[in-house]
Write a protein that holds these residues in place. Sequence first.
Motif, PDB file in Angstrom:
ATOM      1  N   ARG A 141      24.660  -6.490 -34.654  1.00 60.66           N
ATOM      2  CA  ARG A 141      25.500  -5.545 -33.723  1.00 60.66           C
ATOM      3  C   ARG A 141      24.402  -4.907 -32.731  1.00 60.66           C
ATOM      4  O   ARG A 141      24.479  -4.960 -31.471  1.00 60.66           O
ATOM      5  N   GLN A 142      23.373  -3.826 -32.987  1.00 60.89           N
ATOM      6  CA  GLN A 142      22.412  -3.146 -32.543  1.00 60.89           C
ATOM      7  C   GLN A 142      21.857  -4.024 -31.799  1.00 60.89           C
ATOM      8  O   GLN A 142      21.830  -4.107 -30.339  1.00 60.89           O
ATOM      9  N   GLU A 146      21.285  -4.075 -27.563  1.00 60.24           N
ATOM     10  CA  GLU A 146      19.960  -3.365 -26.886  1.00 60.24           C
ATOM     11  C   GLU A 146      19.719  -4.834 -26.032  1.00 60.24           C
ATOM     12  O   GLU A 146      19.277  -4.467 -25.157  1.00 60.24           O
TER      13      GLU A 146
END
Length: 299
Positions: A141-142, A146
């Motif tokens: 998810r990160q 990003e």
Amino acid sequence: NADISLYRAKEQGRNNYRFYVPAMNSQACELLTLENRLHHALRQGEFVIYYQPQVNIKTGEIIAMEALLRWNHPTLGLVSPKKFIPLAEENGLIIPIGEWVLRTACAQNKAWQKAGFSPLRVAVNLSARQFQQPNLVAMVRQVLAETGLSPHFLELEITESTIMQNVDKGREWVRDLYAMGVHISMDDFGTGYSSLGYLKKFPFHTLKIDQSFVRDLRDEPQDTAIISAVIALGRGLNLRVVAEGVETHQQMELLQSLQCEEMQGYWFSMPLEVDDATNFLNNYRMKSKLPGHGDNKKK
Ligand code: C2E
Ligand code: MG
Ligand code: MG
Ligand code: MG
């Protein structure tokens, strides 16, 4: 390709793999500790991703690019993932390496979208060790946040043996990823165990038929039996079926006659270094070279 092999220094414990490099210099061999070399490789940016297109021969679209890792070693040249991934798995370095692959591949896909290419998925292979990390879903998810890539344009490839090593938690995570919109594929389908049970338990979008079934594909009933069954299975379960390792025109045509529409392999393209992959997309945009391609159906 680099002729290196690895052996385990038995007397020195389980994580003590070493490179055995025949005739690298004047010496007959050179020993390097793998762990140091892999750490160094990550720090020095020696890893590179090659991209191999996956095509739909019916619509003529490129549906995905699979990210395939290579180690561009200063003296050995390109080292195949088969040589170092099992060891990176064992010493845990596959965690940072795998995250690097995911981030780089997602960023590249976003860059292709910004450059105006028809949106396609980037497919990233997940290792068994990554598939045991409790923060896997959060990490994905990160990386998506990003890089700004929509989850719909990410595909994660998981093998049966990887799944087997973490069925319960893994199922939860795959469901979470699926719910996020990430495309989930079962890689090397047909080479593991209990595939059919997992197909019911796990939400998948795609089955990738292992290349071992495609390799010997000729016009013989025995050769096509497994592939026909997998295609029927996929259709029954409402899954896409991708044939891997398509190397010849004959294999392509046979698969097509079996109603398999999605393919990947040297017949269409080798895995390409990023600039070549971009050129491939560019040429493709101008005029499709795909065999069996009828009208130009692009978004
Ligand atoms: P895979 O995910 O099943 O990838 C397909 C492999 O088949 C690739 O080998 C690709 O280069 C090769 N291939 C593609 N088309 C053809 C063809 O027409 N004929 C033949 N003979 N081979 C073809 P590669 O790049 O050496 O990768 C080997 C395996 O290493 C991959 O198998 C995957 O399991 C693993 N791998 C590669 N990159 C990564 C990565 O970033 N992370 C992890 N965990 N594993 C990776
Ligand atoms: Mg794969
Ligand atoms: Mg595969
Ligand atoms: Mg494979």
